[in-house]
Design an enzyme around this catalytic site. Structure first.
Site: not given
Length: 308
Positions: A126, A181
């Protein structure tokens, strides 16, 4: 030898459960094929989508690199990514790819990793999209259902028993946002007041108790957040009005899906779903945003099959 893996889309946070709670749903899915190649210590990435193919910028590639290095595996692999989950919309796109990648490598090389270990390596992937190794989306992709990340050192994920009957509506704006994000995490406050901390703790406990006990009112109360959603409101200015519409029409509850801008609505047989869609469409249009409405159910965890 090669392995095909399917991993589903996810919605993280679920109100006040920032970096803790997530659920997997059947709205979208990624398909990844992992196969050995002849060149040692080489990771190749192919994709049908316009995602980065450099290892350090691709969540599947970075997760694979970290896993192979940690386990001392010098064999090369090729990762073929068929994206089905749109990225930059708060639907766990990068997390699903990372989860599928580590699960495929686990099966390809028969590493016998636990699900918690899979989450540990997938969350490292991530970093490619958000700059930090958050675990919530990958945990839901690997375990399925609704999960809580109770620890990150060591990684420990708890599957939450679901005793409430509901379906899922996702309101997904068109237009993917690269780097969203990372930007969304940068918007978070460094300090919060004690009162907000207490309120969010109440919301979190209400959601968990509601899901486990099958109490709709507790779930509705629990899908609130006085901290993260408020800080990120500029990313989804239509959210408050849509949430009001959902609750007015007897939805189980509503929250932002992950870092947004997609909106998650839980609904049951008492919910006036058609009216929610119509009124939410009008709200999106008033902000000059075209939204798609995706109905889904809770999904199972990532699944694999050997191809040869």
């Amino acid at each position: 030898m090669s392995v095909r893996v399917i991993a589903y889309s996810t919605s993280a946070n679920l109100g006040s459960g920032f970096d803790i709670l997530s659920l997997a749903h059947t709205a979208f899915k990624d398909e990844i094929i992992i196969e050995e190649n002849k060149e040692k210590n080489k990771i190749e990435i192919e994709s049908n989508d316009r995602i980065p193919l450099q290892i350090e910028k691709n969540s599947a590639g970075l997760a694979a690199k970290m896993l192979l290095q940690d386990k001392g595996i010098d064999r090369g692999i090729k990762i073929k990514i068929k994206k089905g989950i749109p990225f930059g919309l708060g639907l766990g796109s990068s997390g699903a790819s990372a989860a599928a990648s580590v699960l495929g490598i686990n099966e390809l090389f028969d590493l016998k990793l636990s699900k918690n270990d899979l989450v540990k390596y997938a969350m490292l992937g991530e970093q490619a999209s958000s700059g930090s190794p958050h675990p919530d989306n990958v945990a839901a992709s690997i375990f399925g259902g609704i999960v809580s990340v109770s620890s990150v050192s060591p990684v420990r994920v708890v599957e939450i028993p679901v005793n409430l009957d509901f379906n899922i509506l996702l309101i997904v704006p068109e237009g993917q946002k690269e780097g969203k994000t990372k930007k969304a995490r940068e918007m978070l406050p460094n300090q919060i007041s004690l009162s907000k901390y207490v309120n969010n703790s109440r919301y979190l406990s209400s959601f968990l108790l509601g899901i486990i006990k099958g109490d709709k009112e507790l779930v509705r109360m629990g899908l609130n957040d006085d901290i993260v959603e408020v800080a990120r409101e500029p990313l989804f200015p239509y959210y408050k009005k849509i949430k009001e519409i959902a609750l007015k029409n007897d939805a189980v509850g509503s929250c932002v899906s992950g870092a947004g801008p997609s909106i998650l609505i839980l609904y049951d047989n008492d919910t006036n779903l058609d009216k929610i869609k119509k009124e939410a469409y009008d709200v999106c249009s008033s902000y000059d945003v075209k939204c798609n409405f995706i109905e889904a159910k809770l999904a199972e965890g990532a699944k694999h099959e050997r191809l040869n």
